[in-house]
Design a protein around this motif. Sequence first.
Motif, short mmCIF file in Angstrom:
data_model
loop_
_atom_site.label_atom_id
_atom_site.label_comp_id
_atom_site.label_asym_id
_atom_site.label_seq_id
_atom_site.Cartn_x
_atom_site.Cartn_y
_atom_site.Cartn_z
N SER A 274 0.93 -1.37 -0.09
CA SER A 274 -0.21 -0.06 -0.39
C SER A 274 1.42 1.19 0.62
O SER A 274 0.12 2.61 0.12
CB SER A 274 -0.99 0.56 1.17
OG SER A 274 -0.02 0.19 2.69
N LYS A 275 1.84 1.20 0.19
CA LYS A 275 3.22 2.26 -0.03
C LYS A 275 3.74 2.11 -0.53
O LYS A 275 4.72 3.53 -0.82
CB LYS A 275 4.11 2.09 1.77
CG LYS A 275 2.92 1.94 2.77
CD LYS A 275 4.18 1.92 4.18
CE LYS A 275 3.52 1.71 5.17
NZ LYS A 275 4.45 1.42 6.44
N VAL A 276 3.87 1.58 -1.48
CA VAL A 276 4.99 1.55 -2.82
C VAL A 276 4.17 1.15 -4.46
O VAL A 276 2.79 0.30 -4.67
CB VAL A 276 5.70 0.16 -2.78
CG1 VAL A 276 6.96 0.52 -3.29
CG2 VAL A 276 6.68 0.74 -1.87
N SER A 277 3.70 2.56 -4.94
CA SER A 277 2.75 2.12 -6.72
C SER A 277 3.40 1.00 -6.93
O SER A 277 4.63 1.06 -7.11
CB SER A 277 3.25 3.26 -6.78
OG SER A 277 4.34 3.42 -7.74
N PRO A 278 2.39 0.53 -7.71
CA PRO A 278 2.47 -0.52 -8.65
C PRO A 278 3.79 -0.48 -9.52
O PRO A 278 4.92 -1.03 -10.01
CB PRO A 278 0.84 -0.56 -9.13
CG PRO A 278 0.43 0.05 -8.81
CD PRO A 278 1.16 0.89 -8.02
N ARG A 279 3.63 0.65 -9.98
CA ARG A 279 4.84 1.24 -11.20
C ARG A 279 6.16 0.48 -10.63
O ARG A 279 7.03 0.25 -11.07
CB ARG A 279 4.84 2.56 -11.63
CG ARG A 279 5.89 2.68 -13.18
CD ARG A 279 5.13 4.52 -12.93
NE ARG A 279 5.79 5.25 -12.49
CZ ARG A 279 7.18 5.49 -12.18
NH1 ARG A 279 8.34 5.57 -13.80
NH2 ARG A 279 7.02 6.69 -11.63
N ILE A 280 6.28 1.03 -9.07
CA ILE A 280 7.39 1.07 -8.96
C ILE A 280 8.49 0.06 -8.70
O ILE A 280 8.89 -0.94 -8.51
CB ILE A 280 7.55 1.90 -7.86
CG1 ILE A 280 7.59 3.47 -8.14
CG2 ILE A 280 9.18 1.90 -7.37
CD1 ILE A 280 8.86 3.73 -9.00
N ARG A 281 6.72 -1.13 -7.68
CA ARG A 281 6.85 -2.12 -7.89
C ARG A 281 7.90 -3.25 -8.70
O ARG A 281 8.16 -4.15 -8.65
CB ARG A 281 5.39 -2.85 -7.34
CG ARG A 281 5.79 -2.38 -5.72
CD ARG A 281 3.87 -2.62 -5.32
NE ARG A 281 3.24 -4.34 -5.13
CZ ARG A 281 4.24 -4.90 -4.54
NH1 ARG A 281 4.18 -4.44 -2.98
NH2 ARG A 281 4.17 -6.24 -4.34
N PHE A 282 6.81 -3.30 -10.15
CA PHE A 282 7.14 -3.86 -11.53
C PHE A 282 8.93 -3.66 -11.20
O PHE A 282 9.38 -4.38 -11.95
CB PHE A 282 6.40 -3.44 -12.12
CG PHE A 282 5.31 -4.66 -11.97
CD1 PHE A 282 4.95 -5.87 -11.89
CD2 PHE A 282 3.75 -3.85 -12.00
CE1 PHE A 282 3.90 -6.36 -11.99
CE2 PHE A 282 2.93 -4.59 -11.62
CZ PHE A 282 3.06 -5.80 -12.47
N MET A 283 9.08 -2.35 -11.28
CA MET A 283 10.16 -1.94 -11.82
C MET A 283 11.41 -2.45 -10.56
O MET A 283 12.60 -3.26 -10.96
CB MET A 283 10.35 -0.30 -11.57
CG MET A 283 11.28 0.04 -12.47
SD MET A 283 11.40 2.43 -11.89
CE MET A 283 10.53 2.43 -13.60
N VAL A 284 11.06 -3.01 -9.34
CA VAL A 284 11.32 -3.16 -9.12
C VAL A 284 12.17 -4.52 -8.73
O VAL A 284 13.45 -5.08 -8.83
CB VAL A 284 11.85 -2.53 -7.07
CG1 VAL A 284 12.50 -3.69 -6.23
CG2 VAL A 284 11.79 -0.88 -7.09
N LYS A 285 10.89 -4.94 -8.69
CA LYS A 285 11.16 -7.03 -9.24
C LYS A 285 11.72 -6.89 -9.87
O LYS A 285 12.46 -8.23 -10.56
CB LYS A 285 9.49 -6.76 -9.27
CG LYS A 285 9.75 -8.93 -9.40
CD LYS A 285 8.17 -9.39 -9.10
CE LYS A 285 7.57 -10.58 -9.51
NZ LYS A 285 6.16 -11.07 -10.02
#
Length: 297
Positions: A274-285
């Motif tokens: 809930s604290k990290v946007s989906p775009r950044i989550r996918f980028m990190v992954k």
Amino acid sequence: MVVNNRHKKNVLNNFRINEVDSEDVSLENLSINEIQTNIIKHSWQYTVQLNPITFYENNSDIQPNNEHQVWKETHYLSLYKSVLSILNKLTWTTFDQLVEEFQKLPIENIECLESIANIVALKAFDEPSFGSLYASLCKVLDITISCQNGNGLTYQMTFKKCVITVCQNYFQKQCIDDNTETIVMSIEHEQNQRRLKMQAIGCIRFIGEIYKQSLLSPYVVHYCIKTLICKTKERSLEYLCNLLKVAGKELNEKISLEDIFEHLIYLISDEMKSKVSPRIRFMVKDVIEVIMPSRLF
């Protein structure tokens, strides 16, 4: 993960060129704490301004005021145009020919050298897709100017040092600045902010590219990573992912990035959903999958 203020102040001065190392250091035997005592002596000089070309307007205060100054500015402008012409034609096919042409340019003093380094670096920032090409250019160009400091002592300034100084200045001024504006932005301002963001990403990627060309110490890139990961803005995480994509594999062979990836894995955990946007989550992954696929489960 918090960067100690004294450590931050020390390491800010550690961007350096490997060719000027005064002693060999075993990377495997150094921890992050030992960096302060082993490479603090290799400091950058804050000498390069980020606006290489001055276009004179109807302002008598900045107009050339004598014939020599007019000739000087005209000569510089002609030189800068030649540099831009070479960069615009630069490809892997024309690389050797244009490097030879670049080497023949009449670069006579440190002012010219610094301005040309600005032009090359900012061109690389604006065109990150060609970062490896510009980094290769910086590696092979052998341009050195003899200068005198305030005490009259002669020292050598190289094109490589000037380029790295531009990267350092830009990283410190644009990539790690947490200042945000709360005012309502106009369309023009939003477009300008987007352009600056893309240029910052270009700077980050170019830092990774010149590291891969052995122009930077691995500790400098490690410091950049540690600095970015400590920031709270998603923009900094985006910068971090871009740097790791370019240089993460090579850096991990010299300095362990386990602690960095532990933090990244935490960022994509359910706890942080809930604290990290989906775009950044996918980028990190995506970064983890490329560099440390075994850490994903």
